[in-house]
Design a protein around this motif. Structure first.
Motif, PDB file in Angstrom:
ATOM      1  N   MET A 183       0.844  -1.197   0.000  1.00 51.68           N
ATOM      2  CA  MET A 183       0.000   0.000   0.000  1.00 51.68           C
ATOM      3  C   MET A 183       0.879   1.246   0.000  1.00 51.68           C
ATOM      4  O   MET A 183       1.792   1.369   0.814  1.00 51.68           O
ATOM      5  CB  MET A 183      -0.903   0.009   1.240  1.00 51.68           C
ATOM      6  N   PRO A 184       0.658   2.198  -0.914  1.00 48.93           N
ATOM      7  CA  PRO A 184       1.495   3.400  -0.979  1.00 48.93           C
ATOM      8  C   PRO A 184       1.460   4.186   0.331  1.00 48.93           C
ATOM      9  O   PRO A 184       0.416   4.339   0.953  1.00 48.93           O
ATOM     10  CB  PRO A 184       0.854   4.212  -2.119  1.00 48.93           C
ATOM     11  N   LYS A 185       2.626   4.690   0.722  1.00 48.98           N
ATOM     12  CA  LYS A 185       2.678   5.466   1.963  1.00 48.98           C
ATOM     13  C   LYS A 185       3.893   6.400   1.939  1.00 48.98           C
ATOM     14  O   LYS A 185       4.920   6.104   1.317  1.00 48.98           O
ATOM     15  CB  LYS A 185       2.746   4.546   3.178  1.00 48.98           C
ATOM     16  N   GLY A 186       3.740   7.520   2.621  1.00 50.27           N
ATOM     17  CA  GLY A 186       4.853   8.442   2.783  1.00 50.27           C
ATOM     18  C   GLY A 186       4.876   9.570   1.777  1.00 50.27           C
ATOM     19  O   GLY A 186       4.523   9.404   0.609  1.00 50.27           O
ATOM     20  N   ILE A 187       5.284  10.746   2.241  1.00 52.44           N
ATOM     21  CA  ILE A 187       5.518  11.906   1.383  1.00 52.44           C
ATOM     22  C   ILE A 187       7.016  11.972   1.147  1.00 52.44           C
ATOM     23  O   ILE A 187       7.789  12.198   2.082  1.00 52.44           O
ATOM     24  CB  ILE A 187       5.023  13.206   2.048  1.00 52.44           C
ATOM     25  N   TRP A 188       7.435  11.776  -0.088  1.00 54.12           N
ATOM     26  CA  TRP A 188       8.855  11.708  -0.415  1.00 54.12           C
ATOM     27  C   TRP A 188       9.307  12.987  -1.101  1.00 54.12           C
ATOM     28  O   TRP A 188       8.615  13.523  -1.966  1.00 54.12           O
ATOM     29  CB  TRP A 188       9.135  10.515  -1.327  1.00 54.12           C
ATOM     30  N   ILE A 189      10.491  13.456  -0.707  1.00 57.82           N
ATOM     31  CA  ILE A 189      11.071  14.667  -1.280  1.00 57.82           C
ATOM     32  C   ILE A 189      12.452  14.340  -1.836  1.00 57.82           C
ATOM     33  O   ILE A 189      13.303  13.803  -1.112  1.00 57.82           O
ATOM     34  CB  ILE A 189      11.204  15.795  -0.223  1.00 57.82           C
ATOM     35  N   PHE A 190      12.680  14.675  -3.094  1.00 51.57           N
ATOM     36  CA  PHE A 190      14.006  14.485  -3.684  1.00 51.57           C
ATOM     37  C   PHE A 190      14.877  15.683  -3.323  1.00 51.57           C
ATOM     38  O   PHE A 190      14.506  16.830  -3.572  1.00 51.57           O
ATOM     39  CB  PHE A 190      13.909  14.340  -5.208  1.00 51.57           C
ATOM     40  N   ILE A 191      16.032  15.412  -2.732  1.00 53.74           N
ATOM     41  CA  ILE A 191      16.931  16.459  -2.253  1.00 53.74           C
ATOM     42  C   ILE A 191      18.036  16.696  -3.281  1.00 53.74           C
ATOM     43  O   ILE A 191      18.868  15.822  -3.527  1.00 53.74           O
ATOM     44  CB  ILE A 191      17.536  16.092  -0.887  1.00 53.74           C
ATOM     45  N   GLU A 192      18.025  17.878  -3.846  1.00 51.81           N
ATOM     46  CA  GLU A 192      19.038  18.252  -4.830  1.00 51.81           C
ATOM     47  C   GLU A 192      20.181  18.977  -4.112  1.00 51.81           C
ATOM     48  O   GLU A 192      19.953  19.792  -3.220  1.00 51.81           O
ATOM     49  CB  GLU A 192      18.402  19.165  -5.881  1.00 51.81           C
ATOM     50  N   HIS A 193      21.403  18.690  -4.515  1.00 48.10           N
ATOM     51  CA  HIS A 193      22.558  19.324  -3.877  1.00 48.10           C
ATOM     52  C   HIS A 193      23.589  19.688  -4.940  1.00 48.10           C
ATOM     53  O   HIS A 193      23.640  19.116  -6.027  1.00 48.10           O
ATOM     54  CB  HIS A 193      23.177  18.400  -2.820  1.00 48.10           C
ATOM     55  N   SER A 194      24.419  20.661  -4.587  1.00 47.88           N
ATOM     56  CA  SER A 194      25.442  21.129  -5.522  1.00 47.88           C
ATOM     57  C   SER A 194      26.611  21.702  -4.736  1.00 47.88           C
ATOM     58  O   SER A 194      26.408  22.445  -3.771  1.00 47.88           O
ATOM     59  CB  SER A 194      24.855  22.196  -6.460  1.00 47.88           C
ATOM     60  N   ASN A 195      27.815  21.333  -5.139  1.00 48.79           N
ATOM     61  CA  ASN A 195      29.032  21.845  -4.488  1.00 48.79           C
ATOM     62  C   ASN A 195      29.014  21.656  -2.979  1.00 48.79           C
ATOM     63  O   ASN A 195      29.401  22.546  -2.216  1.00 48.79           O
ATOM     64  CB  ASN A 195      29.227  23.326  -4.823  1.00 48.79           C
ATOM     65  N   GLY A 196      28.528  20.512  -2.554  1.00 43.83           N
ATOM     66  CA  GLY A 196      28.559  20.185  -1.135  1.00 43.83           C
ATOM     67  C   GLY A 196      27.473  20.820  -0.304  1.00 43.83           C
ATOM     68  O   GLY A 196      27.497  20.744   0.935  1.00 43.83           O
ATOM     69  N   LYS A 197      26.473  21.454  -0.938  1.00 43.70           N
ATOM     70  CA  LYS A 197      25.388  22.103  -0.217  1.00 43.70           C
ATOM     71  C   LYS A 197      24.042  21.680  -0.785  1.00 43.70           C
ATOM     72  O   LYS A 197      23.894  21.516  -1.997  1.00 43.70           O
ATOM     73  CB  LYS A 197      25.518  23.632  -0.293  1.00 43.70           C
ATOM     74  N   ILE A 198      23.068  21.542   0.092  1.00 46.65           N
ATOM     75  CA  ILE A 198      21.706  21.252  -0.351  1.00 46.65           C
ATOM     76  C   ILE A 198      21.124  22.517  -0.957  1.00 46.65           C
ATOM     77  O   ILE A 198      21.241  23.606  -0.389  1.00 46.65           O
ATOM     78  CB  ILE A 198      20.838  20.771   0.830  1.00 46.65           C
ATOM     79  N   ARG A 199      20.480  22.383  -2.104  1.00 47.76           N
ATOM     80  CA  ARG A 199      19.894  23.552  -2.743  1.00 47.76           C
ATOM     81  C   ARG A 199      18.690  24.044  -1.934  1.00 47.76           C
ATOM     82  O   ARG A 199      17.916  23.254  -1.387  1.00 47.76           O
ATOM     83  CB  ARG A 199      19.474  23.234  -4.176  1.00 47.76           C
ATOM     84  N   LYS A 200      18.557  25.348  -1.895  1.00 49.79           N
ATOM     85  CA  LYS A 200      17.516  25.959  -1.077  1.00 49.79           C
ATOM     86  C   LYS A 200      16.124  25.492  -1.480  1.00 49.79           C
ATOM     87  O   LYS A 200      15.248  25.292  -0.629  1.00 49.79           O
ATOM     88  CB  LYS A 200      17.608  27.483  -1.168  1.00 49.79           C
ATOM     89  N   VAL A 201      15.885  25.310  -2.776  1.00 50.34           N
ATOM     90  CA  VAL A 201      14.562  24.894  -3.224  1.00 50.34           C
ATOM     91  C   VAL A 201      14.188  23.539  -2.619  1.00 50.34           C
ATOM     92  O   VAL A 201      13.017  23.290  -2.301  1.00 50.34           O
ATOM     93  CB  VAL A 201      14.483  24.847  -4.770  1.00 50.34           C
ATOM     94  N   SER A 202      15.177  22.663  -2.417  1.00 49.11           N
ATOM     95  CA  SER A 202      14.880  21.362  -1.811  1.00 49.11           C
ATOM     96  C   SER A 202      14.464  21.513  -0.360  1.00 49.11           C
ATOM     97  O   SER A 202      13.588  20.797   0.131  1.00 49.11           O
ATOM     98  CB  SER A 202      16.106  20.441  -1.920  1.00 49.11           C
ATOM     99  N   LEU A 203      15.080  22.465   0.349  1.00 50.33           N
ATOM    100  CA  LEU A 203      14.686  22.723   1.735  1.00 50.33           C
ATOM    101  C   LEU A 203      13.299  23.343   1.793  1.00 50.33           C
ATOM    102  O   LEU A 203      12.529  23.092   2.733  1.00 50.33           O
ATOM    103  CB  LEU A 203      15.710  23.635   2.406  1.00 50.33           C
ATOM    104  N   GLU A 204      12.961  24.154   0.781  1.00 46.69           N
ATOM    105  CA  GLU A 204      11.612  24.727   0.712  1.00 46.69           C
ATOM    106  C   GLU A 204      10.575  23.625   0.534  1.00 46.69           C
ATOM    107  O   GLU A 204       9.549  23.610   1.227  1.00 46.69           O
ATOM    108  CB  GLU A 204      11.534  25.719  -0.451  1.00 46.69           C
ATOM    109  N   VAL A 205      10.843  22.706  -0.396  1.00 45.14           N
ATOM    110  CA  VAL A 205       9.898  21.613  -0.648  1.00 45.14           C
ATOM    111  C   VAL A 205       9.838  20.682   0.558  1.00 45.14           C
ATOM    112  O   VAL A 205       8.759  20.194   0.938  1.00 45.14           O
ATOM    113  CB  VAL A 205      10.293  20.838  -1.918  1.00 45.14           C
ATOM    114  N   LEU A 206      10.983  20.438   1.178  1.00 50.79           N
ATOM    115  CA  LEU A 206      11.024  19.579   2.370  1.00 50.79           C
ATOM    116  C   LEU A 206      10.212  20.190   3.509  1.00 50.79           C
ATOM    117  O   LEU A 206       9.468  19.485   4.206  1.00 50.79           O
ATOM    118  CB  LEU A 206      12.479  19.379   2.802  1.00 50.79           C
TER     119      LEU A 206
END
Length: 329
Positions: A1-24
């Protein structure tokens, strides 16, 4: 049964991109409203250090796809790895940023999974019957549509600056799961050999709080120097219209518009930009728009919060001088 809200975390140059933190951060709210767990997915090589950070921003679980084959983004490798993970774990929703990577990856994942895709999302509402209802712009931003998907997982890309980043909680912890990475050889049609990164102290165009853009009124590539000086004083990024990019005055990576980057800064300063609808589609979500143009009938003034009718070659240096005084005072 499907479960969970999943967020793909994008990162660049050793840092998580801000848009990923916004979506998270928004994902945390959705998870709380629906009673689901919030899961972060990180792909790359040597990415274990990101797990603690995403936990602080609300993730309950973190899936790590750690492999040398994922060290640099390629469409085939990422599609293959994520397709297998999603099929095995069956999340209810899989959300990511509407970035260059997201716009490339999400449609391919949707095709592999046989599900719909809601792209360039500005808002998300939880509905007891429909699960998630999305708001997205249409007709180059002049109207909005409501989108819902009946397939699972719900797949969507979210425009940067659509949601606020929550305050991190250092006490939060998440379960970290190292998922096996088995990429089909047929998906490795492209092998990335080298990545050349342009060095710049300015923030990324799509993540900057202030963007200073130039259009056809800049008259030549050498004149973008005055925009760069203003951007550096205010801590912003430099952008451009398609006309300026097509003229070869500035690289295509600086283009703001329907066929370029979509930006939503706190302040957008448009210099010598007429206001073509394609350009407006890329920046009309800015909080405050300031237009500088010597043509009082320019369309850009119709969307601007503040307008200066004048020669940008006189106005911009004066603004730079004033901002320097404010910054140094």
């Amino acid at each position: 049964m499907p479960k969970g809200i999943w967020i793909f975390i994008e990162h660049s140059n050793g840092k998580i991109r801000k848009v990923s933190l916004e979506v998270l951060s928004q994902g945390r709210k959705i998870a709380d409203q629906t009673g689901e767990s919030l899961v972060a997915v990180i792909a790359g090589e040597g990415i274990g250090g990101f797990a603690k950070e995403v936990a602080e921003y609300g993730a309950d679980q973190v899936y790590l796809l750690d492999s040398p084959q994922l060290a640099q983004y390629t469409t085939g490798a990422y599609t293959s790895a994520l397709n297998k993970l999603i099929r095995e774990q069956e999340p209810l929703a899989f959300l990511m940023g509407h970035t260059g990577l997201g716009k490339d990856l999400a449609p391919r994942l949707a095709q592999r999974l046989g599900v719909g895709l809601a792209s360039d999302i500005l808002d998300i509402e939880v509905d007891p019957e429909k699960f998630l209802v999305f708001k997205r712009p249409v007709y180059t931003g002049s109207a909005f549509s409501t989108v819902e998907t009946t397939s699972r997982p719900v797949l969507a890309t979210v425009r940067a600056k659509s949601f606020l980043v929550a305050d991190p909680d250092p006490s939060r912890q998440a379960e970290v799961i190292e998922a096996p990475v088995n990429i089909d050889p047929a998906d490795l049609k492209v092998i990335l050999k080298e990545v050349a990164i342009a060095a710049s102290s300015r923030p990324a165009l799509t993540e900057a709080d202030i963007v200073v853009s130039g259009g056809r009124g800049m008259k030549g590539p050498e004149n973008f120097a005055i925009l760069e000086e203003l951007a550096d004083v205010v801590g912003g990024a430099v952008g451009a219209s398609r006309a300026a990019c097509d003229s070869g005055w500035i690289a295509n990576g600086f283009q703001v518009g329907q066929t370029g980057s979509i930006v939503a800064p706190t302040i957008y300063i448009a210099c010598g930009i007429s206001g073509a609808i394609q350009h407006l589609a890329g920046m009309n979500a800015s909080k405050v728009i300031i237009a500088i143009n010597k043509d009082p009938e320019a369309n850009i003034f119709n969307v601007a919060d503040y307008g200066i009718v004048g020669d940008l070659f006189e106005v911009v240096p004066l603004l730079t001088q004033e901002f320097k005084q404010l910054v140094n005072s």
